[in-house]
Design an enzyme around this catalytic site. Structure first.
Site, PDB file in Angstrom:
ATOM      1  N   LYS A  35      17.769  61.540  40.099  1.00  0.00           N
ATOM      2  CA  LYS A  35      19.056  61.474  40.816  1.00  0.00           C
ATOM      3  C   LYS A  35      18.927  61.960  42.254  1.00  0.00           C
ATOM      4  O   LYS A  35      19.457  61.354  43.174  1.00  0.00           O
ATOM      5  CB  LYS A  35      20.138  62.335  40.134  1.00  0.00           C
ATOM      6  CG  LYS A  35      20.582  61.857  38.787  1.00  0.00           C
ATOM      7  CD  LYS A  35      21.793  62.639  38.302  1.00  0.00           C
ATOM      8  CE  LYS A  35      21.554  64.128  38.149  1.00  0.00           C
ATOM      9  NZ  LYS A  35      20.535  64.506  37.147  1.00  0.00           N
ATOM     10  N   ARG A  49      29.618  67.671  36.084  1.00  0.00           N
ATOM     11  CA  ARG A  49      28.710  67.789  34.935  1.00  0.00           C
ATOM     12  C   ARG A  49      29.478  68.112  33.651  1.00  0.00           C
ATOM     13  O   ARG A  49      28.861  68.218  32.591  1.00  0.00           O
ATOM     14  CB  ARG A  49      27.735  68.922  35.204  1.00  0.00           C
ATOM     15  CG  ARG A  49      26.280  68.477  35.443  1.00  0.00           C
ATOM     16  CD  ARG A  49      25.516  69.721  35.754  1.00  0.00           C
ATOM     17  NE  ARG A  49      24.104  69.706  35.713  1.00  0.00           N
ATOM     18  CZ  ARG A  49      23.308  69.538  36.772  1.00  0.00           C
ATOM     19  NH1 ARG A  49      23.804  69.204  37.930  1.00  0.00           N
ATOM     20  NH2 ARG A  49      22.018  69.680  36.642  1.00  0.00           N
ATOM     21  N   ARG A  77       7.491  68.074  39.611  1.00  0.00           N
ATOM     22  CA  ARG A  77       8.279  67.984  40.847  1.00  0.00           C
ATOM     23  C   ARG A  77       8.019  69.159  41.793  1.00  0.00           C
ATOM     24  O   ARG A  77       7.924  70.304  41.374  1.00  0.00           O
ATOM     25  CB  ARG A  77       9.762  67.970  40.452  1.00  0.00           C
ATOM     26  CG  ARG A  77      10.712  68.081  41.609  1.00  0.00           C
ATOM     27  CD  ARG A  77      12.066  67.562  41.267  1.00  0.00           C
ATOM     28  NE  ARG A  77      12.731  68.312  40.205  1.00  0.00           N
ATOM     29  CZ  ARG A  77      13.862  67.898  39.631  1.00  0.00           C
ATOM     30  NH1 ARG A  77      14.423  66.771  39.995  1.00  0.00           N
ATOM     31  NH2 ARG A  77      14.419  68.615  38.691  1.00  0.00           N
ATOM     32  N   ARG A  96      10.338  74.550  41.412  1.00  0.00           N
ATOM     33  CA  ARG A  96      11.542  75.253  40.953  1.00  0.00           C
ATOM     34  C   ARG A  96      11.261  75.974  39.636  1.00  0.00           C
ATOM     35  O   ARG A  96      10.631  75.418  38.754  1.00  0.00           O
ATOM     36  CB  ARG A  96      12.680  74.248  40.731  1.00  0.00           C
ATOM     37  CG  ARG A  96      13.348  73.793  41.996  1.00  0.00           C
ATOM     38  CD  ARG A  96      14.249  72.597  41.779  1.00  0.00           C
ATOM     39  NE  ARG A  96      15.117  72.680  40.609  1.00  0.00           N
ATOM     40  CZ  ARG A  96      16.015  71.744  40.296  1.00  0.00           C
ATOM     41  NH1 ARG A  96      16.167  70.676  41.052  1.00  0.00           N
ATOM     42  NH2 ARG A  96      16.763  71.867  39.236  1.00  0.00           N
TER      43      ARG A  96
HETATM   44  P1  AMP Z   1      20.121  70.398  39.528  1.00  0.00           P
HETATM   45  O1  AMP Z   1      19.427  70.656  40.809  1.00  0.00           O
HETATM   46  O2  AMP Z   1      21.209  69.387  39.639  1.00  0.00           O
HETATM   47  O3  AMP Z   1      19.156  70.081  38.410  1.00  0.00           O
HETATM   48  O4  AMP Z   1      20.840  71.772  39.111  1.00  0.00           O
HETATM   49  C1  AMP Z   1      20.105  72.959  38.871  1.00  0.00           C
HETATM   50  C2  AMP Z   1      20.966  73.963  38.113  1.00  0.00           C
HETATM   51  O5  AMP Z   1      22.111  74.311  38.897  1.00  0.00           O
HETATM   52  C3  AMP Z   1      21.554  73.464  36.799  1.00  0.00           C
HETATM   53  O6  AMP Z   1      20.635  73.575  35.723  1.00  0.00           O
HETATM   54  C4  AMP Z   1      22.757  74.390  36.643  1.00  0.00           C
HETATM   55  O7  AMP Z   1      22.373  75.677  36.228  1.00  0.00           O
HETATM   56  C5  AMP Z   1      23.255  74.479  38.077  1.00  0.00           C
HETATM   57  N1  AMP Z   1      24.229  73.403  38.381  1.00  0.00           N
HETATM   58  C6  AMP Z   1      24.052  72.364  39.236  1.00  0.00           C
HETATM   59  N2  AMP Z   1      25.145  71.581  39.270  1.00  0.00           N
HETATM   60  C7  AMP Z   1      26.039  72.120  38.406  1.00  0.00           C
HETATM   61  C8  AMP Z   1      27.339  71.762  37.977  1.00  0.00           C
HETATM   62  N3  AMP Z   1      27.959  70.667  38.436  1.00  0.00           N
HETATM   63  N4  AMP Z   1      27.952  72.564  37.069  1.00  0.00           N
HETATM   64  C9  AMP Z   1      27.357  73.666  36.599  1.00  0.00           C
HETATM   65  N5  AMP Z   1      26.123  74.050  36.935  1.00  0.00           N
HETATM   66  C10 AMP Z   1      25.447  73.294  37.834  1.00  0.00           C
END
Ligand code: AMP
Length: 216
Positions: free
Chosen positions: A15, A90, A129, A162
């Site tokens: 994404k 989400r 990644r 990460r």
């Molecule tokens: P991502 O970079 O989108 O994979 O997000 C990394 C982490 O950030 C996720 O595993 C959640 O802990 C938190 N996170 C990101 N977006 C959301 C969201 N919309 N709602 C809740 N937690 C989020």
């Protein structure tokens, strides 16, 4: 009417990579909730410290703080024409909140690509990644390495892995995604804006599908 594109799909499907490309092509802002949390973490804000405890476990940050962070981001001038939303919403509560926010910002969700791939592919992608420290540009050791080892092609900053891209955490994030985010597929399908995209293909092939669906 401002145009908002919501990218749906499991962690590791690509994404973020596609959102960067789409933002470049459409000139809409790229709004990534994960990047916003990581930025807060880097700056040691209260929000960053709170988010870290959830992110490290692969869990979702509570809806109220996530929603207010996104509301603030979408109210900035660069989102006036719309945005590519990557990682938000989400949960159904976040999707409802987005709907209300957009009514206020004279915008609507026009297009929701649902990018999907088998779990083995997701784990391989997330665990290989590398992310740029300065701006979150994304690389993959096998599928999209940087030109110079550990250095971002775009801004020259250091690349890092990460913490939540470790295999165990990725599996937990996929489980959380299936439980809490999957209902949004039906939510947007019912609104007639969902387009299924096969995320197992190469970056270029996925982009091509996304752009051709967008033109329609
Ligand atoms: P991502 O970079 O989108 O994979 O997000 C990394 C982490 O950030 C996720 O595993 C959640 O802990 C938190 N996170 C990101 N977006 C959301 C969201 N919309 N709602 C809740 N937690 C989020």
């Amino acid at each position: 009417m401002a145009t908002f594109i919501v990218l749906l799909g499991p962690p590791g499907v690509g994404k973020g990579t596609q959102a960067e490309i789409l933002a470049d092509t459409t000139k809409l802002a790229h709004v990534s909730s994960g990047d916003l949390f990581r930025e807060n973490l880097k700056n040691q804000t209260d929000l960053g410290k709170l988010a870290k405890s959830f992110m490290d476990k692969g869990e979702l940050v509570p809806d109220d703080v996530t929603i207010s962070m996104i509301r603030e981001r979408l109210s900035r001038p660069d989102c006036e024409a719309g945005a590519i939303l990557d990682g938000f919403p989400r949960t159904p509560a976040q999707a409802d909140a987005l709907e209300k926010m957009l009514a206020e910002f004279q915008g609507r969700v026009d297009y929701v690509p649902f990018i999907n791939a088998a779990e083995a592919i997701l784990v391989e992608r997330a665990s290989g990644r590398w992310t740029c420290r300065a701006q979150g540009h994304i690389y993959h050791q096998k599928f999209g390495p940087p030109k110079r080892t550990n250095i971002c092609d775009v801004d020259g900053s250091e690349l890092y892995q990460r913490d939540d891209d470790k295999v165990e955490t990725v599996s937990k994030r996929i489980k959380v995604y299936l439980e809490q985010t999957m209902p949004l597929v039906e939510y947007y399908r019912q609104k007639g804006v969902l387009v299924g995209i096969d995320g197992s293909q190469t970056v270029e092939q996925v982009t091509e599908k996304l752009l051709s669906a967008l033109k329609k």
